[in-house]
Design an enzyme around this catalytic site. Structure first.
Site, PDB file in Angstrom:
ATOM      1  N   ASP A 286      19.471   3.583 -35.319  1.00 38.96           N
ATOM      2  CA  ASP A 286      18.808   2.201 -35.157  1.00 38.96           C
ATOM      3  C   ASP A 286      17.343   2.204 -35.585  1.00 38.96           C
ATOM      4  OD1 ASP A 286      21.327   1.016 -34.053  1.00 38.96           O
ATOM      5  OD2 ASP A 286      20.758   1.521 -32.109  1.00 38.96           O
ATOM      6  N   TYR A 369      23.274  -4.268 -28.706  1.00 41.72           N
ATOM      7  CA  TYR A 369      22.632  -3.458 -27.805  1.00 41.72           C
ATOM      8  C   TYR A 369      21.158  -4.059 -27.756  1.00 41.72           C
ATOM      9  CZ  TYR A 369      25.795  -0.218 -25.676  1.00 41.72           C
ATOM     10  OH  TYR A 369      26.841   0.419 -24.969  1.00 41.72           O
TER      11      TYR A 369
END
Length: 623
Positions: A286, A369
């Site tokens: 990420d 998320y």
């Protein structure tokens, strides 16, 4: 332009970003097809910073030609208005552009193969509001997956405002080349029905039983802020923010003595444990693939932060290299934290002092998320890092009520695969200076015998980790294992080295097998601890470009030299985070899953450093 910054560790400004881009334009390096997937400050020379000498303000621009797929790194001196270097990027791809998210959906929806798959499934009338998620592809060495590749999974929505993650079209995968703007192939497997459970949230009738809590500080907060410099109750530090790591902390001192030169969470990997065609390849980096800072939220009072708040804005570069302000990117406030110390003497007289902590936080949203990164400073010299994972679990579909070895059913027909969130903190320690050594400390039982005649005795064992290979370690809760960073130059009043301990909150390391590609790409996540000697170019544990990289970069490459980490400037890399077996309570939006670690003084202070705290209510506790 002249450097107007009071300190070389200050974050980049809008003027600096614009000036750096102007240098690239003047050099002919910016065309209509040039994009800027990553723009980062170049860390100034540590020795110069510590010496207080003037340093050059520099920016690293990663340039991507969207017409050819070629990329290069350019370093610009903003101080000198000059191009310092320009060289082609090596193996791996730069992070994704925001505009490539929309491009991936457009390519997918224009594909006759994808359209045919939707019609075959009876979903032809749902194409308009379908969401085609842009997902990093991992690396599998396939011949057609060279260059700038991305995958896309399809989710249905009732309208453009609907939560897309609740209605996956199982078994439909589009593989795309972004540079050529074409579909490489479409996989269309099975006829699993699309789940019908609504994923909408935030619209339930609000409960009326919860009474408000108001936090006030009538005299204001106890911290002082001067630009990026923060001072609070014996602590001093500088707060930073960049596009890749997000929140960074610099030059942390306690009681005017150095503890950490720099602290951040520069990478995380989210590997999935499902073997289906739509998920076996998922292992998102990420930070390195999507950029945590560029996806940072603007935080809101009363929602993300509560109390008397100081916000820090951040300035980042957009896809075109233009400066963009992120308002309220960092939130800072004080929190009451219960009792710090207490004792009631033999006469029944109680002395109690309340704990308080300084909270410095940021939140990033990467697709489904949301990740909160919280750093806490305590009155007793403790530092804590906590990651808060929330948002919406990634899902697939299967027959309602069926058993699935790699995914749990969280709503009728909706299955969330097992996965991990493995964060890696980079902790550039400086305990009473730059010369430190690292010890592993275990509690050790003693067999019954001369040293333990009654069977009750135990002790502790401290083992120095002298080289990089020795320092590849895992946590051991059964031994109460901690890692201790000791000064090799300073001792306390007892004659022992001053030290700070890294106290893990251990969970599983990477569950993937050594033969897997994710293991090769995320090798950093296979140990809870790595230790390296400080090197300015070693910033990202999976390497500079993990996107579409075959693996082996970063920590495994650096530590192969097995350098000494004894009596030197050391960097500790700590892996932590949850292994997630989803549950129905995680749907449709997930309660926060907490993970993190602490760093606490061990002989750094001569006694409890919080003895001078005032008692509650200025000396009066109500009875």
């Amino acid at each position: 332009m002249s450097n107007a910054h009071p300190h070389p560790l200050d974050p980049l400004t809008a003027d600096e970003l614009a000036a750096g881009r102007a240098v690239l334009e003047a050099q002919g390096l910016v065309t209509d097809t040039t994009r800027f997937p990553q723009v980062l400050p170049v860390e100034p020379d540590k020795a110069a910073v510590l010496a207080g000498t003037e340093t050059d303000r520099r920016i690293q621009f990663t340039l991507l030609d969207t017409a050819t797929g070629e990329s290069a790194d350019a370093i610009v001196s903003v101080t000198g208005e000059t191009l310092v270097s320009h060289e082609k990027c090596g193996e791996g791809q730069p992070p994704y552009l925001f505009e490539e998210y929309d491009l991936a959906e457009a390519i997918t929806k224009a594909s006759p193969e994808w359209q045919a798959a939707m019609h075959r499934r009876g979903l032809g009338d749902r194409i308009e509001h379908a969401f085609c998620a842009p997902l990093a592809p991992g690396y599998f060495g396939r011949e057609d997956e060279t260059g700038r590749v991305i995958r896309s999974l399809t989710f249905l929505r009732e309208d453009d405002a609907d939560n897309p993650w609740s209605r996956p079209v199982e078994g439909l995968v589009a593989h795309l080349n972004l540079t050529e703007q074409r579909v490489l192939r479409v996989e269309d497997e099975g006829d699993t029905a699309v789940p019908q459970d609504s994923g909408r949230y935030g619209h339930d009738p609000a409960r009326t039983t919860l009474k408000p809590i108001e936090i006030t500080q009538p005299e204001g907060p106890s911290f002082q802020v001067d630009g990026s410099l923060v001072t609070w109750e014996g602590w001093q530090l500088r707060v930073g923010f960049n596009a890749r790591e997000g929140l960074t902390l610099h030059q942390l001192t306690f009681q005017d003595r150095s503890v950490l030169y720099r602290a951040s969470v520069p990478e995380m990997v989210v590997p999935y444990g499902d073997t289906s065609i739509g998920r076996f390849w998922i292992s998102y980096f990420d930070a390195g693939e999507y950029l945590l800072g560029k996806n940072g939220n603007s935080l809101r009072l009363g929602c993300d932060c509560l109390g008397v708040i100081h916000y820090f804005d951040a300035f980042l570069a957009d896809d075109h290299g233009q400066p963009v302000r992120v308002p309220n990117a960092i939130c800072m406030h004080e929190e009451d934290y219960g009792i710090l110390w207490k004792h009631t003497d033999l006469d029944g007289n109680a002395e109690v002092r309340r704990s308080r902590r300084l909270v410095i936080s940021s939140i990033s949203t990467i697709g489904n998320y949301d990740y909160g990164f919280f750093w806490y400073l305590y009155l007793d010299g403790t530092i804590e890092c906590e990651a808060k994972a929330t948002g919406i679990v990634f899902s697939g579909a299967a027959e309602p009520g069926s058993a699935h070895p790699h995914a749990s059913e969280i709503a009728p027909g909706l299955f969330a695969p097992v996965h991990q969130h493995l964060f890696c903190a980079r902790l550039d320690f400086a305990v009473d200076g730059q010369r430190n050594s690292v010890y592993e400390v275990d509690a050790v039982g003693i067999p019954i015998g001369e040293e333990n005649p009654y069977g009750n005795a135990f002790t502790w064992k401290a083992t120095e980790l002298r080289t990089e290979q020795e320092a590849k370690r895992n946590a051991n809760p059964a031994a109460a294992r901690v890692w201790e960073v000791r000064s090799t130059e300073h001792t306390n009043r007892l004659g022992a080295p001053t030290a700070y301990q890294l106290v893990p909150r251990p969970s599983a390391t990477l569950m993937a097998q050594p033969e897997s590609t994710v293991y090769q790409r995320a090798t950093f996540a296979t140990n809870h601890l790595w230790v390296t000697p400080y090197a300015p170019g070693e910033r990202f544990p999976a390497g500079d470009r993990p996107n579409a990289h075959p693996g082996g970069a970063g920590l495994p490459a650096w530590t192969a030299a097995d350098r000494s980490v004894s009596d030197t400037d050391v960097v500790l890399w700590h892996v932590f985070g949850p292994t997630h077996i989803p549950r129905p309570e995680d749907w449709p939006v997930m309660p926060v899953d907490y993970s993190g670690f602490m760093m606490r003084p061990y002989g750094f202070c001569d006694r409890n450093p919080a003895l001078d705290l005032p008692s509650a209510a200025h000396g009066h506790c109500d009875h």
